[in-house]
Design an enzyme around this catalytic site. Structure first.
Site, PDB file in Angstrom:
ATOM      1  N   HIS A   1      -4.159  -0.574   9.805  1.00 19.49           N
ATOM      2  CA  HIS A   1      -3.446   0.689  10.054  1.00 19.49           C
ATOM      3  C   HIS A   1      -3.192   0.891  11.541  1.00 19.49           C
ATOM      4  O   HIS A   1      -3.766   1.767  12.190  1.00 19.49           O
ATOM      5  CB  HIS A   1      -4.226   1.853   9.441  1.00 19.49           C
ATOM      6  CG  HIS A   1      -4.418   1.689   7.971  1.00 19.49           C
ATOM      7  ND1 HIS A   1      -5.376   2.347   7.251  1.00 19.49           N
ATOM      8  CD2 HIS A   1      -3.740   0.914   7.080  1.00 19.49           C
ATOM      9  CE1 HIS A   1      -5.290   1.980   5.979  1.00 19.49           C
ATOM     10  NE2 HIS A   1      -4.311   1.121   5.851  1.00 19.49           N
TER      11      HIS A   1
ATOM     12  N   HIS B   1     -10.060  -5.731   8.886  1.00 20.11           N
ATOM     13  CA  HIS B   1      -9.454  -6.803   8.090  1.00 20.11           C
ATOM     14  C   HIS B   1      -9.269  -8.073   8.923  1.00 20.11           C
ATOM     15  O   HIS B   1      -8.347  -8.846   8.694  1.00 20.11           O
ATOM     16  CB  HIS B   1      -8.111  -6.361   7.495  1.00 20.11           C
ATOM     17  CG  HIS B   1      -8.202  -5.076   6.734  1.00 20.11           C
ATOM     18  ND1 HIS B   1      -9.072  -4.913   5.679  1.00 20.11           N
ATOM     19  CD2 HIS B   1      -7.557  -3.896   6.879  1.00 20.11           C
ATOM     20  CE1 HIS B   1      -8.932  -3.682   5.205  1.00 20.11           C
ATOM     21  NE2 HIS B   1      -8.041  -3.041   5.917  1.00 20.11           N
TER      22      HIS B   1
ATOM     23  N   TYR C   1      -1.892   5.193  -2.259  1.00 12.97           N
ATOM     24  CA  TYR C   1      -3.332   5.407  -2.040  1.00 12.97           C
ATOM     25  C   TYR C   1      -3.936   6.324  -3.100  1.00 12.97           C
ATOM     26  O   TYR C   1      -4.955   6.968  -2.856  1.00 12.97           O
ATOM     27  CB  TYR C   1      -3.621   5.926  -0.618  1.00 12.97           C
ATOM     28  CG  TYR C   1      -3.435   4.855   0.428  1.00 12.97           C
ATOM     29  CD1 TYR C   1      -2.169   4.440   0.799  1.00 12.97           C
ATOM     30  CD2 TYR C   1      -4.532   4.232   1.023  1.00 12.97           C
ATOM     31  CE1 TYR C   1      -1.987   3.435   1.733  1.00 12.97           C
ATOM     32  CE2 TYR C   1      -4.351   3.221   1.968  1.00 12.97           C
ATOM     33  CZ  TYR C   1      -3.081   2.833   2.315  1.00 12.97           C
ATOM     34  OH  TYR C   1      -2.897   1.838   3.230  1.00 12.97           O
TER      35      TYR C   1
ATOM     36  N   ASP D   1       0.844  -1.194   0.000  1.00 13.47           N
ATOM     37  CA  ASP D   1       0.000   0.000   0.000  1.00 13.47           C
ATOM     38  C   ASP D   1       0.885   1.251   0.000  1.00 13.47           C
ATOM     39  O   ASP D   1       1.236   1.788   1.051  1.00 13.47           O
ATOM     40  CB  ASP D   1      -0.991   0.018   1.172  1.00 13.47           C
ATOM     41  CG  ASP D   1      -2.195  -0.898   0.916  1.00 13.47           C
ATOM     42  OD1 ASP D   1      -2.241  -1.528  -0.167  1.00 13.47           O
ATOM     43  OD2 ASP D   1      -3.084  -0.973   1.781  1.00 13.47           O
TER      44      ASP D   1
ATOM     45  N   ASN E   1      -3.331  -4.172  -1.433  1.00 11.77           N
ATOM     46  CA  ASN E   1      -4.618  -4.032  -2.135  1.00 11.77           C
ATOM     47  C   ASN E   1      -4.745  -2.683  -2.841  1.00 11.77           C
ATOM     48  O   ASN E   1      -5.414  -2.577  -3.862  1.00 11.77           O
ATOM     49  CB  ASN E   1      -5.793  -4.260  -1.181  1.00 11.77           C
ATOM     50  CG  ASN E   1      -5.729  -3.373   0.026  1.00 11.77           C
ATOM     51  OD1 ASN E   1      -4.724  -3.391   0.752  1.00 11.77           O
ATOM     52  ND2 ASN E   1      -6.757  -2.579   0.265  1.00 11.77           N
TER      53      ASN E   1
HETATM   54 FE   LIG Z   1      -4.163  -2.671   2.668  1.00 10.11          FE
END
Ligand SMILES: [Fe+2]
Ligand SMILES: *[C@@H]1O[C@H](CO)[C@@H](O)[C@H](O)[C@H]1NC(C)=O
Ligand SMILES: *[C@@H]1O[C@H](CO)[C@@H](O)[C@H](O)[C@H]1NC(C)=O
Ligand SMILES: *[C@@H]1O[C@H](CO)[C@@H](O)[C@H](O)[C@H]1NC(C)=O
Ligand SMILES: *[C@@H]1O[C@H](CO)[C@@H](O)[C@H](O)[C@H]1NC(C)=O
Length: 469
Positions: free
Chosen positions: A363, A334, A205, A202, A239
Site C-alpha cells: 500500500h 510483503h 476488502y 484487491d 489476495n
Molecule cells: Fe494485496
C-alpha cells in the site's frame, strides 16, 4: 543511472504516514508510546466510509439496477461486458444500446448469476456481452425496466494499431475508505483523462469484515459505478479476492469475485478468469494471477509460455503486464512475496521486452529502474539485480487507499533497483503517444488534480530501445 532517495512527502502526508505507522505498530503489539492518540487518529484516517455514505446510495425504485460496471469483452476491443445487480428479483437481463442517445436500437441478453457466502445471499448479478461494436465510437446503453431504466455511455477504443494514442489509468488496492474516495475523485479529475482503468487487484476488502460481510462487495460496486459504468476497468485478482474460509464453510476460492467481475479470458485461450490478455489501441495487456499456480507445467505457465510469442509488437508496440504481488518491492511489507513467480517468469519478460509491469499489494508507491535478475545459476554468485535495458520498469501502485492504511516501513538503505518510492495514496496514468513514446505520471492524493509527483517518459522496448531520462 541515478538512485534517488524518496522525495519527502508534504508535511500532511508525513504526519498521516507517521500516524498510520504508530497505529500499525500498536496493533501488532510492538509499540510502547503514543498508542491512544495514534488509534484515534488512525480511525479518522484509514477507515471505511459508513454504510449510509452518499457514494453507497442505492438507486431509487423497486429492483433498480445498481453496481453497473463494464470491461472489455473480447480480445481486440469490439465487445464490452456490461454487468449490474438487481437486488430484489432477476428482472430483465437485456442491455439496450446504440450510438444515438435517444434511440437505443440494439439489444443483447445476458445471464443472471447468484451466490451464497456464509449467511449472505447475493442479489441477481447480470453479465451481458455486447458484440460487434464499432471502434472509437460513443455508445449509449440502458439496463433495467420501466421507471427504473438507467442509462450510461462509454466510448469504444480505437482499432488496434501501432501509433494509436491511448491513456490508461492505474489503480490498485482501492477498498472503500475515505482515502479510496479521494483516489477515485483524483483519477476522475485528472486533466490527462484516463480512458480505461488497469486495476491491479484487491477491490472491496469485504473480507476484512466479520464473515467477509459481502454487503461490502455491494457497497464497493455502487461506489465505483461512477467510473466503472462509463469506462472499462481491466481486472486483476488480488489476495483480498481469495475469500477462502474453510472455518465458515467457504472452500471455493474467489467465489464473490468470480461471480461479480467477469473478464474475457476465453478470447485469449486462457482456461481461467485469473490470467488472460487483451489488446487495446496500441497496447497488449497480459494479466497474471499471483494466487493461482504458476509453476512449471501449470495451466498459467503453459498459457503464458504460448502467449508471449503471440504478441505482435508491430501491431501493439506496448507490452504491459498486470499482477497483484510485485516482483521488485523495497518496502518491509510483503517483502519478496513475489519472488517465486519472478524466478519462474522474469527471463521471459526480458526476452520479450515487456515495457512495464504494474502491481499492487504493497500500500504505497514505488518505481524501479530497468533491472533484471536472471543470471544466477546457483554456483556463479550472480544473484543481484543488474541494469538491463531489455527489462521492464516495475511499478507498485497499491496505494489506492483502503482501510488497512499505508505501508510506510521501507528497507534501508534504498536498494539500487528502486528508483522512486513514497508512502502516499494516489493513482497513475500511462499515456501512450505513439509506438515509441509514452508519458507516465503518478499523482498523490494530497496534491491538486494536475500535479505529477513522479513522472517518466517511457521509450518503447521494441521500437525505441534507448535509456530513458
Ligand atoms: Fe494485496
Ligand atoms: C466522495 O467523493 C465525492 C466526490 O468528491 C463526494 O461528492 C462525496 O461526498 C464523497 N463521499 C464521502 C463519503 O466522502
Ligand atoms: C450473518 O451472521 C452474522 C454473524 O453471526 C450476523 O451478524 C449477521 O447479521 C448475519 N447476516 C444475515 C444476513 O443473516
Ligand atoms: C520496520 O520493519 C522492520 C523489518 O520487518 C522491523 O524490524 C521494524 O521494527 C519495522 N519498523 C517499524 C517502525 O514498524
Ligand atoms: C512520438 O511521440 C513523441 C512524444 O510526443 C514525439 O516527440 C515524437 O515525435 C513522436 N513520433 C512520431 C513519429 O510522431
Amino acid at each position: 543511472m541515478t538512485h534517488s532517495w524518496s522525495n519527502s512527502p508534504p508535511a500532511a502526508a508525513a504526519a498521516a504516514a507517521l500516524v498510520v505507522a504508530v497505529a500499525l505498530a500498536a496493533f501488532s503489539g510492538g509499540c510502547n508510546a503514543g498508542t491512544t492518540s495514534a488509534f484515534v487518529r488512525k480511525a479518522q484516517k484509514a477507515v471505511d466510509m459508513p454504510l449510509d455514505s452518499d457514494v453507497f446510495r442505492v438507486p431509487p425504485g423497486y429492483n433498480a439496477p445498481q453496481q453497473v460496471h463494464i470491461t472489455q469483452g473480447d480480445h481486440d476491443g469490439s465487445a464490452m461486458i456490461v454487468s449490474w445487480v438487481t437486488p430484489d428479483e432477476p428482472g430483465s437481463s437485456l442491455v439496450f444500446y446504440g450510438t444515438s442517445e435517444n434511440h437505443l436500437k440494439f439489444s443483447a441478453k445476458g445471464k443472471v448469476y447468484r451466490y451464497k457466502y456464509y449467511n449472505y445471499t447475493s442479489g441477481y448479478i447480470h453479465h451481458c456481452t455486447i458484440r460487434k461494436l464499432e471502434h472509437d465510437t460513443t455508445y449509449y446503453y440502458a439496463v433495467g425496466v420501466g421507471h427504473t431504466l438507467r442509462k450510461f455511455w462509454f466510448k469504444t477504443s480505437p482499432k488496434v494499431g501501432p501509433d494509436v494514442p491511448y491513456t490508461f489509468g492505474l489503480i490498485g488496492d482501492l477498498g472503500q475508505s475515505f482515502d479510496s474516495n479521494s483516489t477515485l475523485t483524483h483519477y476522475q479529475s485528472n486533466p490527462t483523462k484516463g480512458q480505461t482503468v488497469l486495476f491491479v487487484g484487491d477491490l472491496s476488502y469485504a473480507d476484512n469484515y466479520p464473515y467477509h460481510d459481502n454487503v461490502r462487495w455491494d457497497t464497493w460496486g455502487r461506489f465505483t459505478e461512477r467510473s466503472a459504468a462509463f469506462q472499462p476497468w481491466i481486472w486483476t485478482a488480488g489476495n483480498h479476492e481469495l475469500d477462502f474460509e474453510p472455518d465458515i464453510g467457504e472452500t471455493v476460492p474467489f467465489k464473490p469475485y468470480k461471480h461479480r467481475y467477469h473478464v474475457p479470458y476465453r478470447a485469449s485461450g486462457s482456461t481461467s478468469p485469473f490470467w488472460y490478455s487483451i489488446k487495446r489501441a496500441s497496447a497488449y495487456i497480459i494479466v497474471l494471477a499471483s494466487y493461482s499456480a504458476y509453476g512449471k507445467y501449470t495451466p498459467q505457465y503453459t498459457w503464458l509460455e504460448a502467449e508471449l510469442p503471440k504478441v505482435n509488437r508491430i501491431e501493439t508496440p506496448w507490452l504491459i503486464v498486470l499482477m497483484h504481488s510485485p516482483w521488485y518491492n523495497s518496502y518491509n511489507y510483503h517483502y519478496m512475496e513475489g519472488e517465486s513467480m519472478r524466478v519462474m517468469y522474469e527471463k521471459w519478460f526480458v526476452d520479450y521486452k515487456v515495457d512495464v509491469v504494474f502491481a499492487g499489494h504493497v500500500h504505497a508507491y514505488e518505481r524501479s529502474e530497468r533491472i533484471s535478475n536472471i543470471a544466477y545459476k546457483i554456483v556463479n554468485g550472480a544473484c543481484d539485480p543488474v541494469p538491463d535495458q531489455s527489462a521492464p520498469v516495475y511499478i507498485t501502485i497499491g496505494d489506492g487507499g483502503n482501510q488497512e492504511g499505508l505501508a510506510n516501513n521501507m528497507t534501508e538503505p534504498q536498494p539500487k533497483y528502486s528508483a522512486f518510492r513514497e508512502a502516499s495514496f494516489g493513482h497513475a496514468m500511462f499515456d501512450i503517444k505513439n509506438r515509441t513514446h509514452a508519458y507516465y505520471a503518478w499523482h498523490r492524493n494530497q496534491d491538486g488534480h494536475a500535479v505529477e509527483a513522479d513522472k517518466m517518459w517511457f521509450n518503447n522496448r521494441y521500437w525505441n530501445l534507448k535509456e530513458e531520462s
